[in-house]
Enzyme design. Structure first.
Site, PDB file in Angstrom:
ATOM      1  N   TYR A 195       0.998  -0.965   0.117  1.00  0.00           N
ATOM      2  CA  TYR A 195       0.146  -0.340   0.254  1.00  0.00           C
ATOM      3  C   TYR A 195       0.805   1.413  -0.076  1.00  0.00           C
ATOM      4  O   TYR A 195       0.640   2.487  -0.821  1.00  0.00           O
ATOM      5  CB  TYR A 195      -0.660  -0.139   1.118  1.00  0.00           C
ATOM      6  CG  TYR A 195      -2.297  -1.124   1.459  1.00  0.00           C
ATOM      7  CD1 TYR A 195      -3.466  -0.696   0.800  1.00  0.00           C
ATOM      8  CD2 TYR A 195      -1.849  -2.487   1.881  1.00  0.00           C
ATOM      9  CE1 TYR A 195      -3.711  -1.797   0.408  1.00  0.00           C
ATOM     10  CE2 TYR A 195      -2.900  -3.231   1.418  1.00  0.00           C
ATOM     11  CZ  TYR A 195      -3.553  -3.096   1.422  1.00  0.00           C
ATOM     12  OH  TYR A 195      -4.247  -3.881   1.439  1.00  0.00           O
ATOM     13  N   GLU A 254      -1.684 -16.010  -9.814  1.00  0.00           N
ATOM     14  CA  GLU A 254      -0.468 -15.845 -10.775  1.00  0.00           C
ATOM     15  C   GLU A 254       1.060 -16.024 -10.746  1.00  0.00           C
ATOM     16  O   GLU A 254       1.611 -15.346 -11.095  1.00  0.00           O
ATOM     17  CB  GLU A 254      -0.324 -13.960 -10.734  1.00  0.00           C
ATOM     18  CG  GLU A 254      -2.176 -13.195 -10.685  1.00  0.00           C
ATOM     19  CD  GLU A 254      -2.168 -12.093 -10.955  1.00  0.00           C
ATOM     20  OE1 GLU A 254      -1.515 -11.661 -10.200  1.00  0.00           O
ATOM     21  OE2 GLU A 254      -3.288 -11.562 -11.150  1.00  0.00           O
ATOM     22  N   CYS A 272      -6.273  -5.041  -7.871  1.00  0.00           N
ATOM     23  CA  CYS A 272      -6.429  -4.797  -6.653  1.00  0.00           C
ATOM     24  C   CYS A 272      -5.996  -5.399  -5.398  1.00  0.00           C
ATOM     25  O   CYS A 272      -5.234  -5.475  -4.859  1.00  0.00           O
ATOM     26  CB  CYS A 272      -7.541  -3.941  -5.665  1.00  0.00           C
ATOM     27  SG  CYS A 272      -8.804  -4.692  -6.203  1.00  0.00           S
ATOM     28  N   HIS A 273      -5.740  -6.313  -5.782  1.00  0.00           N
ATOM     29  CA  HIS A 273      -5.594  -7.524  -5.693  1.00  0.00           C
ATOM     30  C   HIS A 273      -3.872  -8.324  -5.075  1.00  0.00           C
ATOM     31  O   HIS A 273      -3.086  -8.423  -4.605  1.00  0.00           O
ATOM     32  CB  HIS A 273      -6.241  -9.156  -5.939  1.00  0.00           C
ATOM     33  CG  HIS A 273      -5.566  -9.513  -7.376  1.00  0.00           C
ATOM     34  ND1 HIS A 273      -6.560  -8.639  -8.276  1.00  0.00           N
ATOM     35  CD2 HIS A 273      -4.668 -10.070  -7.841  1.00  0.00           C
ATOM     36  CE1 HIS A 273      -5.748  -8.791  -9.397  1.00  0.00           C
ATOM     37  NE2 HIS A 273      -4.263 -10.382  -8.869  1.00  0.00           N
ATOM     38  N   ASN A 279     -12.064  -0.189  -5.198  1.00  0.00           N
ATOM     39  CA  ASN A 279     -11.991   0.020  -6.748  1.00  0.00           C
ATOM     40  C   ASN A 279     -13.117  -0.546  -7.274  1.00  0.00           C
ATOM     41  O   ASN A 279     -13.975  -1.745  -7.804  1.00  0.00           O
ATOM     42  CB  ASN A 279     -10.740  -0.992  -7.345  1.00  0.00           C
ATOM     43  CG  ASN A 279     -10.787  -1.512  -8.155  1.00  0.00           C
ATOM     44  OD1 ASN A 279     -10.632  -0.797  -9.445  1.00  0.00           O
ATOM     45  ND2 ASN A 279      -9.808  -2.673  -8.728  1.00  0.00           N
TER      46      ASN A 279
END
Length: 150
Positions: free
Chosen positions: A78, A138, A109-110, A101
């Site tokens: 963040y 990912e 945002c993850h 978001n």
């Protein structure tokens, strides 16, 4: 759920439903469906156009910077996102932007995590469980304390 205007996608949420009628922004909805399918199949596809008209300048800057600093498989804290967005020290404000978001998954945002490597909060779908699943999808991995292994 995807919603679009003539300008672009206004929101993307966690549902298969369409809220648009079949004419308004239909091309943006179709582009979004192609992109989402490609994401889950580990393929690339051009992202749909976003209608950013409902964002403040700060939200636009933070959301626009996110994909640059945390591409597929990457993460950013963040605080790191706040700094990259030109607002050092605004990590709490960045957290608020992530919570609101409008384009879950598409604006990733993850990929924003706590500075200690822990996942942090996630307002989409099943919360932290979904966030961890997306990060693993990912290529990221976690230790037994749910901290990212780097």
């Amino acid at each position: 759920m995807a919603v679009a205007s003539e300008r672009g996608l206004t929101s993307l949420g966690w549902s298969d439903a369409r809220e648009n009628d079949y004419t308004t922004g239909q091309n943006h909805i179709e582009d979004t469906e192609v992109w989402v399918r490609a994401f889950f199949e580990h393929r690339s596809a051009p992202p749909p156009e976003l209608d950013r008209s409902g964002l403040t300048a700060f939200q636009d800057k933070v959301l626009g910077t996110l994909s640059e600093v945390a591409p597929f498989g990457g993460v950013v804290s963040y605080g790191g996102l706040a700094s990259a967005s030109g607002s050092s020290g605004a990590s709490r404000a960045v957290g608020s932007v992530m919570a609101g978001n409008p384009w879950a998954l598409l604006v990733p945002c993850h990929r924003v995590v706590r500075s200690d490597g822990r996942v942090g909060n996630y307002s989409g779908c099943e919360g932290r469980t979904s966030k961890m699943w997306l990060l693993c999808h990912e290529g990221n991995r976690f230790d037994s304390e749910q901290r990212l292994i780097r």
